[in-house]
Motif scaffolding. Structure first.
Motif, mmCIF file in Angstrom:
data_model
loop_
_atom_site.group_PDB
_atom_site.id
_atom_site.type_symbol
_atom_site.label_atom_id
_atom_site.label_comp_id
_atom_site.label_asym_id
_atom_site.label_seq_id
_atom_site.Cartn_x
_atom_site.Cartn_y
_atom_site.Cartn_z
ATOM 1 N N ALA B 21 56.839 82.767 32.894
ATOM 2 C CA ALA B 21 56.555 82.004 34.106
ATOM 3 C C ALA B 21 55.715 82.807 35.090
ATOM 4 O O ALA B 21 56.201 83.229 36.110
ATOM 5 C CB ALA B 21 57.852 81.575 34.777
ATOM 6 N N PRO B 22 54.463 83.064 34.764
ATOM 7 C CA PRO B 22 53.646 83.949 35.588
ATOM 8 C C PRO B 22 53.668 83.510 37.046
ATOM 9 O O PRO B 22 53.702 82.325 37.345
ATOM 10 C CB PRO B 22 52.245 83.786 35.010
ATOM 11 C CG PRO B 22 52.438 83.192 33.662
ATOM 12 C CD PRO B 22 53.694 82.409 33.714
ATOM 13 N N ALA B 23 53.705 84.504 37.906
ATOM 14 C CA ALA B 23 53.827 84.203 39.321
ATOM 15 C C ALA B 23 52.585 83.498 39.838
ATOM 16 O O ALA B 23 52.650 82.770 40.803
ATOM 17 C CB ALA B 23 54.060 85.485 40.096
ATOM 18 N N VAL B 24 51.454 83.758 39.237
ATOM 19 C CA VAL B 24 50.231 83.160 39.760
ATOM 20 C C VAL B 24 49.713 82.129 38.763
ATOM 21 O O VAL B 24 49.506 82.434 37.598
ATOM 22 C CB VAL B 24 49.168 84.242 39.993
ATOM 23 C CG1 VAL B 24 47.885 83.608 40.496
ATOM 24 C CG2 VAL B 24 49.680 85.274 40.970
ATOM 25 N N GLN B 26 46.948 80.555 37.244
ATOM 26 C CA GLN B 26 45.544 80.932 37.243
ATOM 27 C C GLN B 26 44.667 79.911 36.531
ATOM 28 O O GLN B 26 43.470 79.960 36.626
ATOM 29 C CB GLN B 26 45.369 82.317 36.617
ATOM 30 C CG GLN B 26 45.267 82.370 35.107
ATOM 31 C CD GLN B 26 46.583 82.058 34.411
ATOM 32 O OE1 GLN B 26 47.540 81.628 35.035
ATOM 33 N NE2 GLN B 26 46.624 82.238 33.113
ATOM 34 N N ARG B 148 58.111 83.210 42.486
ATOM 35 C CA ARG B 148 57.128 82.219 42.049
ATOM 36 C C ARG B 148 56.172 81.947 43.191
ATOM 37 O O ARG B 148 56.574 81.879 44.356
ATOM 38 C CB ARG B 148 57.810 80.908 41.639
ATOM 39 C CG ARG B 148 58.716 81.040 40.433
ATOM 40 C CD ARG B 148 57.932 81.328 39.167
ATOM 41 N NE ARG B 148 58.826 81.434 38.005
ATOM 42 C CZ ARG B 148 59.433 82.565 37.636
ATOM 43 N NH1 ARG B 148 59.251 83.661 38.334
ATOM 44 N NH2 ARG B 148 60.212 82.589 36.581
ATOM 45 N N THR B 149 54.911 81.794 42.838
ATOM 46 C CA THR B 149 53.927 81.486 43.870
ATOM 47 C C THR B 149 52.732 80.827 43.204
ATOM 48 O O THR B 149 52.750 80.536 42.007
ATOM 49 C CB THR B 149 53.515 82.758 44.631
ATOM 50 O OG1 THR B 149 52.720 82.394 45.758
ATOM 51 C CG2 THR B 149 52.717 83.711 43.757
ATOM 52 N N GLU B 151 48.185 80.786 43.725
ATOM 53 C CA GLU B 151 47.102 81.473 44.426
ATOM 54 C C GLU B 151 46.644 80.640 45.616
ATOM 55 O O GLU B 151 46.346 79.458 45.487
ATOM 56 C CB GLU B 151 45.941 81.702 43.441
ATOM 57 C CG GLU B 151 44.800 82.436 44.079
ATOM 58 C CD GLU B 151 44.436 83.696 43.306
ATOM 59 O OE1 GLU B 151 44.925 83.870 42.182
ATOM 60 O OE2 GLU B 151 43.663 84.486 43.852
#
Lengths: 408, 293
Positions: B21-24, B26, B148-149, B151
């Motif tokens: 679950a990549p934070a960004v 992309q 979690r966020t 961009e």
């Protein structure tokens, strides 16, 4: 340049002490009667702000260390324990994490001010070099502190940065193994980073003492870049500099508090709230914002070894600044061409910072290369040549003439 | 090239699924999560007790089947600035849980939870969690809302320092919970995956967890998927940042003190420097205090 000590303690106890250890006289001559140029602007308050930030980092850090556990299985949980269960632990941690950012922000202002007003020039070379050493120590300390959280970004930043040493031909891999204390970033790495993260701030404090000592020998530079010539050119440190430093420090702390209380995670990375996992690589590994320009330089160069050399050179080159800048005029006020190149340099540094946060692909790489070339050209080509070809403006005869002339 | 990247992304997502679950986010075709209105945003923000209680109910009845929240203790439910349970209520919640412990002979046993206990995980260990969830361990939810966020991009991230926008985490989680849909034509969804327009790579292992009417609210709040998504996101924000209310309250006091202090320091400085900055008046024998500062 140190103020002549006129210190005569009133109390019997202080007189007794002064005969045995003249510490009162030292403080009096360094921080009371010490003459400072009367025309210093607010950019000169950042030295005091930096000393304050070092104090904040050490005090908050010592208390945090009482609650932190440097073990790969417990570190992340202990940091969260500080955030949740330690009384005002969240405040201590946010003060410390954002304090690092404020420390770097202040040091960048301090350094750019030094470059703009030529504060590194004779006789302040040693003062400047001590500053570069402090900056290097700060970078090492900040990096190791970031690793201690042991989140995903901590772990992978540690992996990427320590791996840079593997680029050294022949012994690179051996050095990396030695740095890690094993064959991957692990518990021994975390333990030594913790030990060094506790040690280095006190080394910084020691070099800061030397930095201030050197400052008090050669005296402060000032916006005109000419030395004080008479008593009319200076004012006493106390109350003048203390009042000015005090006000601007309070203003700076408002900014600091804004980050701590309202946007404490703005400068951090969300991935660092995921516990470190050696099996999962984050999509983008980025360092803290204050390293981004150097990260961009590293990635702008396709060859790993040359990239690492460029990264190191981009910092070490600062130490040679006193000799790379050949101009005899210190202040950019009287150097119209230098002033333009200087602001371009600032834009390039900020630009490199932005590029460091972007993935290394397409236009970002090309821009990073152009900016990297300018970064080095500024030091190696522009500054040496400007000293020869630039036509500088006439300097005022004295500081007081420049101040009063401007008001007339 | 682009095709290749997509395949790699899919393969990666297939391997580790939602656990990375990549934070960004992309992927360029990933929409930006909508900015919801949160009671806890801004300098005076505080958690909405009712919302946290509803969120807790959703966690307990839905999420807790797969997701641990191991850094949260039962006593936290009664902490100031939180969901506002009384200590007795929090103790009652705790008593419903079975906690693994040792009895006084050292034999493994189970006892009812106490206030000091943390929420027990649904799986004995990560391997069990993986095996039960198609090879992907559901992430612990203690810090999820800060982990979690998405961009923000230039120049928005600069404005965020002024507007104090700090709610990317709950915005992303709420969007994700509402973001399940049919995969677009040509999208190869691996076996066991689900298409989610907000999830980086779009292939999420978690099946759509929230359906309307699934959790009963007794405060009259709508029992819709959108409401559930919002309430659980708020609850997770509190779980990740339980002292936020105290932080913002103290922050206001600190700000007032600092602004007053800086103001006083400014006028002190002005007074101290007046004679230096007005030397001409002094030279002319005027009293600098009577000239304009």
């Amino acid at each position: 340049m140190s103020g002549h000590s006129t210190y005569q303690p009133q109390s019997k106890v202080l007189q007794w002490l002064e005969k045995r250890l003249p510490i009162g006289g030292l403080v009096h001559s360094s921080f009371v009667v010490y003459p400072v140029p009367r025309n210093l602007n607010y950019l000169w308050t950042f030295g005091g702000i930096l000393a304050f930030m070092l104090g904040v980092q050490i005090v908050t850090g010592i208390v945090l260390a009482m609650h932190y556990t440097p073990h790969v299985d417990l570190a992340f949980r202990s940091v969260e324990g500080i955030m949740r269960d330690v009384n005002y632990g969240w405040l201590l941690r946010y003060l410390h994490a954002n304090g690092a950012s404020m420390f770097f922000l202040a040091v960048y202002v301090h350094m750019f001010r030094g470059i703009y007003y030529g504060s590194y020039k004779e006789p302040r070379e040693v003062l400047w070099i001590l500053g570069v050493i402090i900056y290097l120590l700060m970078m090492a300390t900040g990096f190791m502190g970031y690793v201690l959280v042991w989140g995903q970004m901590s772990f992978w930043a540690a992996t990427v940065i320590t791996n840079l040493f593997s680029a050294i031909p022949g012994v690179g891999d051996t050095i990396v193994t030695w740095l890690w204390g094993g064959y991957a970033v692990g518990n021994p790495t975390l333990n030594r980073f913790y030990s060094l993260h506790y040690l280095l701030p006190f080394v910084i404090a020691g070099v800061v003492v030397l930095h201030i000592w050197a400052l008090h020998v050669v005296g402060q530079n000032n916006p005109t870049g000419i030395e004080p010539k008479s008593e009319k050119d200076t004012v006493a440190f106390t109350p003048y500099a203390t009042a000015k430093d005090g006000f601007f420090l309070a203003a700076f702390v408002i900014l600091y508090a804004w980050f701590v209380f309202y946007i404490p995670n703005f400068l951090g990375h969300a991935d660092n709230y995921i516990p470190a996992n050696p099996a999962v690589t984050p999509t983008h590994i980025v360092p803290e914002w204050y390293y981004l320009p150097f990260y961009a330089i590293l990635r702008a160069i396709p060859d790993k070894l040359i990239g690492v050399i460029a990264l190191g050179a981009s910092i070490v080159i600062l130490a040679f600044l006193p000799w790379l800048d050949t101009s005899r005029v210190r202040s950019a006020r009287y150097r119209p061409l230098f002033r333009q190149f200087f602001w371009l340099f600032v834009i390039v540094c900020v630009g490199l910072g932005w590029l460091g946060s972007k993935p290394p692909e397409g236009i970002y790489v090309i821009l990073a290369r152009v900016f990297t070339i300018y970064y080095f050209a500024f030091f190696l080509v522009i500054l040496p040549l400007l000293g020869i070809f630039e036509k500088t403006k006439p300097l005022p005869n004295s500081i007081s003439e420049s101040v009063l002339g401007a008001k007339a | 090239m682009k095709m290749q990247r997509t395949i790699i992304a899919l393969a990666l997502a297939g391997c580790v699924g939602s656990s990375i679950a990549p934070a960004v986010a992309q992927e360029h075709d990933t929409p930006t999560p909508p900015m919801l209105k949160w009671s806890f945003s801004g300098p005076f923000g505080r958690y909405d007790q009712g919302q946290l209680q509803r969120g807790f109910k959703i966690y307990k009845e839905v999420c807790a089947a797969c997701h641990s929240i191991q850094m949260l203790a039962f006593r936290n439910l009664a902490d100031p600035g939180g969901p506002g349970f009384s200590e007795a209520q929090a103790a009652a919640v705790a008593a419903d849980y079975k906690i693994k412990d040792l009895d006084d002979k050292g034999e493994p046993t189970e006892r009812p939870g106490r206030l000091a206990d943390t929420f027990p995980p649904p799986f004995a260990n990560e391997l069990v969690a993986k095996a039960a969830n198609g090879g992907v361990a559901p992430p612990d939810m203690s810090t999820l809302a800060k982990a979690r966020t998405f961009e923000r991009g230039f120049p928005w991230f600069v404005f965020d320092t002024i507007t104090q926008y700090q709610e990317q985490g709950p915005d992303y989680i709420a969007a994700l919970l509402n973001g399940y849909e049919e995969p677009p034509k040509g999208f190869q969804l691996p076996q066991g995956g689900h298409y989610n327009k907000y999830f980086p790579g779009h292939n999420i292992a978690m099946s759509p967890p929230l359906q309307a009417g699934q959790v009963t609210f007794d405060d009259g709040a709508p029992q819709t998927q959108e409401q559930y998504s919002k309430d659980i996101s708020a609850f997770l924000m509190w779980a990740a940042e339980p002292h936020m209310v105290a932080r913002k309250r103290i922050g206001l006091q600190v700000m007032i003190v600092l602004i007053v202090l800086a103001g006083l320091m400014y006028f002190t400085k002005k007074k101290v420097w007046h004679e230096v900055e007005k030397p001409r008046e002094i030279a002319r024998g005027q009293d600098p205090k009577k000239t304009a500062a």
